[in-house]
Each structure stands twice: as C-alpha cells, then as structure tokens.
Design a protein around this motif. Structure first.
Motif, short mmCIF file in Angstrom:
data_model
loop_
_atom_site.label_atom_id
_atom_site.label_comp_id
_atom_site.label_asym_id
_atom_site.label_seq_id
_atom_site.Cartn_x
_atom_site.Cartn_y
_atom_site.Cartn_z
N LYS A 84 -39.41 10.01 0.40
CA LYS A 84 -38.65 9.66 1.59
C LYS A 84 -38.77 10.79 2.62
N PRO A 85 -38.99 10.47 3.89
CA PRO A 85 -39.04 11.51 4.92
C PRO A 85 -37.75 12.35 4.91
N LEU A 86 -37.90 13.62 5.20
CA LEU A 86 -36.80 14.57 5.13
C LEU A 86 -35.57 14.11 5.90
N MET A 87 -35.73 13.69 7.14
CA MET A 87 -34.57 13.34 7.96
C MET A 87 -33.88 12.08 7.42
N LEU A 88 -34.62 11.17 6.79
CA LEU A 88 -33.98 10.01 6.17
C LEU A 88 -33.18 10.42 4.94
N LEU A 89 -33.70 11.37 4.20
CA LEU A 89 -32.97 11.89 3.04
C LEU A 89 -31.66 12.55 3.49
N ILE A 90 -31.73 13.33 4.55
CA ILE A 90 -30.53 13.97 5.09
C ILE A 90 -29.55 12.92 5.59
N ASP B 186 -29.24 9.80 4.57
CA ASP B 186 -28.66 9.10 3.42
C ASP B 186 -27.62 9.96 2.71
N THR B 187 -27.88 11.26 2.63
CA THR B 187 -26.91 12.17 2.02
C THR B 187 -25.65 12.24 2.87
#
Length: 150
Positions: free
Chosen positions: A10-16, A18-19
């Motif tokens: 998952k792209p970094l900004m999407l992971l952030i 979602d978190t």
C-alpha cells in the motif's frame, strides 16, 4: 493489495490515512463512552487546556469552519457542557468556558486518550517510538515544504 498479478504494498500516504482512520474511529468510541457526540470531544479537551478562548480560536485549533464551531458551541451550551461569557476588555467578544459537567466530561475523555496512547506506546520500544516520531516530523516537513499547492 493485489494488482495485475502482483502483490503491491500500500502506498505510504494511504497507510498513514488508514492508520489515522483507525485512531479517529477509536476516538469516536471514546466520546460515545463519555456520552457525547464526537464533535464535542475536541472542543471539550481544548477548552480544558485553554479556558476562555474565542470561537475563532477554537475553529482554528479544530480545523473546522467558524459556522461549524458556532453550531457545536450552541448545542454544547444547551446541553450544559459550556458557557459563554463576554470578554472583560471588549464586550463584543465572547469567551468560552467549560461548566462543571463539561469539565468532568473533558477530564474523562482526556484520561481515556492518555490511557490509549500509553497502551499503544507500551507496544513499541522507546527506540521505535523515537524513530517513528522522527519519521513523522520529516514527513510533515516534506508535505509542508516540498509539495505544491493544488
């Protein structure tokens, strides 16, 4: 994620994102357990730390419009969580304060947030948490200074 026959991280900004959504949903639950809508949570905790702020200052902190703050403040006044007082120096301005009910609720929410934060931190080593803080600070700097405005 599965894309075109390959598993892709998952792209970094999407992971952030979602978190953050997980944390925001947890915070909604904290507000619900305290018996208030989530829209009250930030107002309560900010006023606990900053009694006597204006609606404009509150809106700036919460990142919402003054119209939204006005509506929330009105509801919170009617339900007994905060009160408005005229500014001593300039009667045109109104200052916001928590009532006893609001202060008790704000302290309950603040304690729940501190406990949740402590539980998350307890799962990480001090080194990992320090490293994560450094990475997030760097990411914020990159977003603020390197990305063009749309």
């Amino acid at each position: 994620n599965y894309m075109g026959g390959l598993f892709v991280e998952k792209p970094l900004m999407l992971l952030i994102r979602d978190t953050y959504r997980l944390w925001a949903n947890y915070m909604k639950g904290v507000a619900a357990r305290a018996g208030v809508p989530d829209s009250y949570r930030m107002v309560l905790t900010f006023l606990l730390r900053n009694p006597g702020v204006s609606q404009k200052e509150l809106a700036a902190h919460c990142g919402i419009t003054t119209a939204s703050v006005s509506q929330t403040v009105k509801e919170m006044g009617l339900t007994g969580y905060l009160k408005k007082e005229a500014d001593d120096k300039d009667l045109r301005y109104v200052r916001l304060y928590l009532t006893e009910k609001g202060e008790a609720c704000a302290k309950e929410i603040r304690e729940a947030i501190h406990q949740a934060d402590a539980r998350v931190s307890a799962q990480l080593t001090w080194e990992k948490e320090k490293h994560m803080r450094e990475l997030l600070d760097e990411l914020a700097r990159i977003i603020e200074t390197e990305l063009p405005l749309c």
